[in-house]
Design a protein around this motif. Sequence first.
Motif, short mmCIF file in Angstrom:
data_model
loop_
_atom_site.label_atom_id
_atom_site.label_comp_id
_atom_site.label_asym_id
_atom_site.label_seq_id
_atom_site.Cartn_x
_atom_site.Cartn_y
_atom_site.Cartn_z
N ASP A 52 0.80 -1.22 0.00
CA ASP A 52 0.00 0.00 0.00
C ASP A 52 0.84 1.27 0.00
OD1 ASP A 52 -2.23 -1.58 -0.02
OD2 ASP A 52 -2.87 -1.11 2.03
N THR A 97 -4.47 6.15 -0.19
CA THR A 97 -4.34 4.89 -0.92
C THR A 97 -5.63 4.56 -1.68
OG1 THR A 97 -2.83 4.10 0.80
CG2 THR A 97 -3.72 2.45 -0.71
N CYS A 98 -6.79 4.84 -1.08
CA CYS A 98 -8.07 4.63 -1.75
C CYS A 98 -8.17 5.50 -3.00
CB CYS A 98 -9.24 4.96 -0.83
SG CYS A 98 -9.47 3.78 0.51
N THR A 109 -6.25 4.35 -6.28
CA THR A 109 -6.95 3.46 -7.20
C THR A 109 -7.98 4.21 -8.03
OG1 THR A 109 -6.67 1.59 -5.69
CG2 THR A 109 -8.40 1.40 -7.34
N ARG A 143 -17.11 -2.08 -9.69
CA ARG A 143 -16.51 -1.27 -8.62
C ARG A 143 -15.96 -2.09 -7.46
NH1 ARG A 143 -21.87 -1.37 -8.20
NH2 ARG A 143 -22.89 -1.49 -6.16
N ALA A 149 -9.98 -2.35 -7.06
CA ALA A 149 -8.82 -2.14 -6.18
C ALA A 149 -7.95 -3.38 -6.07
CB ALA A 149 -9.28 -1.70 -4.79
N ALA A 187 -4.33 -4.02 -3.56
CA ALA A 187 -4.76 -3.28 -2.36
C ALA A 187 -5.35 -4.24 -1.33
CB ALA A 187 -5.79 -2.23 -2.74
N VAL A 233 -9.00 -1.33 1.87
CA VAL A 233 -8.92 -0.33 0.79
C VAL A 233 -9.93 -0.67 -0.31
CG1 VAL A 233 -7.45 0.56 -1.07
CG2 VAL A 233 -6.53 0.33 1.26
N ALA A 234 -10.01 -1.96 -0.68
CA ALA A 234 -10.92 -2.38 -1.75
C ALA A 234 -12.38 -2.05 -1.40
CB ALA A 234 -10.77 -3.89 -1.99
N VAL A 246 -12.89 1.76 -1.73
CA VAL A 246 -12.94 2.16 -3.14
C VAL A 246 -14.30 1.85 -3.74
CG1 VAL A 246 -12.02 1.65 -5.45
CG2 VAL A 246 -10.46 2.02 -3.54
N SER A 247 -14.84 0.69 -3.42
CA SER A 247 -16.16 0.31 -3.92
C SER A 247 -17.24 1.30 -3.49
CB SER A 247 -16.52 -1.09 -3.41
OG SER A 247 -17.80 -1.48 -3.85
#
Length: 435
Positions: free
Chosen positions: A38, A262-263, A266, A327, A331, A336, A340-341, A344-345
């Motif tokens: 990350d 970090t989010c 992506t 979505r 990530a 990730a 984080v994934a 991001v979603s």
Amino acid sequence: MHIHKEFFRYVIPSMLAFALSGVYAIADGFFVGNALGDNALAAINIAYPLTAFIQAVGTGLGMGGAIQYAICMGNKEQRRSSQYFGMAVLLLIVFSLGLTVVLSLEGRPVLQLFGASGEILRLGEEYIRFIAYGAVFQVLGTGLVPFIRNMGGAVAAMVAMIAGFATNIGLDYLFVWHFPYGMMGAAIATVIGQAVTFLVCLVFLVKKREKPLFRRAGDAQYICKRVLAVGLSPFGLTFSPNITLILVNKSAVLYGGDLAVTCYATVSYISCIILLLLQGVSDGSQPLISLSYGEGNLAKAKEVRNISYRFSAVVAAVCMMVLFLCRGYIAALFGASEQVAASVSNILPIFLIGYLFISFSRTTTSYFYATRENLKAYLLIYGEPVCLLLLLLFLPPLMGIQGTWLSVPLSQICVMVASAFLVRKAGRKKSEKMG
């Protein structure tokens, strides 16, 4: 029907070329994120605006010269078009050398200004140092592509970008995954990829026997000013997503910490590709618009612009739908973490909203600078980051990190409204003249 065929003959290769130029950033993020985690992914995200600045300088100078080249060709001024080509090449070389010196000396302070610290700063500094060493290839590679497109080589420009992209991917795998070169390896892979793009462009120019004309007369200063005046618009259009990146990263650090940065890394990688696809549509139509303008055929220039509006909106809508459906998986492509994934979603749909508005404003901006209406282009291009900055000053203190995310599509809506106003105003002026 003929104009539609002409439009797509220029636009499809341009879209692919621009999309592939954006994949350079994604490729580095993909390999580094999966290999180093990350922090490395966040470091690439914070450092990338400097890489993008180098490429935007090349694009701006190249487009500035190429637009003047196309207009002069439309006016049957062949010698003048060669002079614009020559001055643009000189400017590309001078600026690339200057960028190497400045970034080598000031890379670390700039990364700190962007919000990097600790391990993220160390990794980002390593990456940008080697990017700076190869600035000349990046500036010349991106700067010659617009000329090739305006010389009728839209497919050759696409091939140049594909060759550079394939080289970058192969070397990223070799230098980051196979050999433990880490951030340095990713940077070197990017530089060599751009060098390959430059070499393909050079081969095209040699085969076509297109020679730049260098002049020392007082004329040269005027030509230089015209290239820079027009080039400020495509430079800004290319770099504006990275101004957004810088501002949002800074706000994300303040209101969400390293996790938020970090989010957004992506999200910004994905947005980069979509924005460049849309720029591919608008800049792909530029040679036709500039040539028609140079010939005095404003009706055809507007017709090309209107086709670009429609096609760009379709591209934006398709991208929005595909990304919304995917979505939850995006990530993971960058290695990730699950946390984080999931984030991001949740936030990606907020950014998807802006793509339709961008599709309109990008085409409008490209039309303005392709027809030498530079002031209108400047207002739209540089108005967006100003609007974003103002929103970031007010919304995050009230709403926290959600305010940071919402500021992006809201600024894009503002620019779209301004674009519609300027287009309508220009249309009214035209009607009054005709009346």
